[in-house]
Design an enzyme around this catalytic site. Structure first.
Site, PDB file in Angstrom:
ATOM      1  N   CYS A   2       0.811  -1.162  -0.167  1.00  0.00           N
ATOM      2  CA  CYS A   2      -0.043   0.092  -0.018  1.00  0.00           C
ATOM      3  C   CYS A   2       0.785   1.201  -0.084  1.00  0.00           C
ATOM      4  CB  CYS A   2      -0.819   0.043   1.119  1.00  0.00           C
ATOM      5  SG  CYS A   2      -1.900  -1.503   1.345  1.00  0.00           S
ATOM      6  N   ARG A  45      -4.484   1.293  -1.880  1.00  0.00           N
ATOM      7  CA  ARG A  45      -4.620  -0.056  -1.171  1.00  0.00           C
ATOM      8  C   ARG A  45      -4.417  -1.101  -2.000  1.00  0.00           C
ATOM      9  NH1 ARG A  45      -9.898  -3.099   1.289  1.00  0.00           N
ATOM     10  NH2 ARG A  45      -8.753  -4.892   2.195  1.00  0.00           N
ATOM     11  N   LEU A  46      -3.473  -2.100  -1.654  1.00  0.00           N
ATOM     12  CA  LEU A  46      -3.153  -3.408  -2.254  1.00  0.00           C
ATOM     13  C   LEU A  46      -3.818  -4.196  -1.117  1.00  0.00           C
ATOM     14  CD1 LEU A  46      -2.129  -5.056  -4.682  1.00  0.00           C
ATOM     15  CD2 LEU A  46       0.067  -5.391  -3.089  1.00  0.00           C
ATOM     16  N   GLU A  73       2.364  -4.645   8.080  1.00  0.00           N
ATOM     17  CA  GLU A  73       1.724  -5.737   8.707  1.00  0.00           C
ATOM     18  C   GLU A  73       1.864  -5.828   9.887  1.00  0.00           C
ATOM     19  OE1 GLU A  73       1.476 -10.572   7.657  1.00  0.00           O
ATOM     20  OE2 GLU A  73       2.870  -9.319   6.330  1.00  0.00           O
TER      21      GLU A  73
END
Length: 130
Positions: A2, A45-46, A73
């Site tokens: 992202c 966003r991915l 993450e």
């Protein structure tokens, strides 16, 4: 991966929009921004962990007093989420983004002490305007 962008001190919707567009290659699944008189934050966003549209960003908490943009993450987000559920927090997504937002509600800036991962995020606190 992202992308997150932002600035403070003035309002310029076209600038934050262009900043988001410049990161489209990092997050082709969704792009949006929040712009107030003093704060602008944006996100591309991915979608990986939670494909639901409710996990799009900027993400707001339940009373729209906090907004987050996040990239990275949190490896232990499920454990943190479990602790937050025990403290009566409710979740509408399966995303680590929402866990960060709820953790900030619960523990304030100290929430980062609980995170294991690689991450960058910005939270806009609407009530305190910072």
């Amino acid at each position: 991966m992202c992308g997150i962008v932002g600035f403070s001190g003035f309002k310029d919707d076209s600038l934050i929009s262009e900043m988001c567009k410049s990161l489209n290659h990092r997050g082709p699944d969704f792009s949006s921004y929040l712009s107030t008189e003093n704060i602008s934050i944006g996100h591309t966003r991915l979608a990986i962990i939670d494909l639901n549209k409710a996990a799009n960003q900027p993400m707001a908490n339940s009373d729209n007093s906090l907004f987050i943009v996040f990239n990275g993450e949190i490896y232990n987000f499920k454990e943190i989420k479990s602790d937050l559920i025990k403290n009566n927090h409710f979740f509408r997504t399966n995303s680590d983004t929402e866990v960060i937002l709820k953790a900030y509600e619960e523990w304030g800036e100290d929430c980062v002490e609980r995170f294991n991962g690689m991450f960058a995020f910005a939270i806009y606190d609407k009530i305190n305007d910072h």
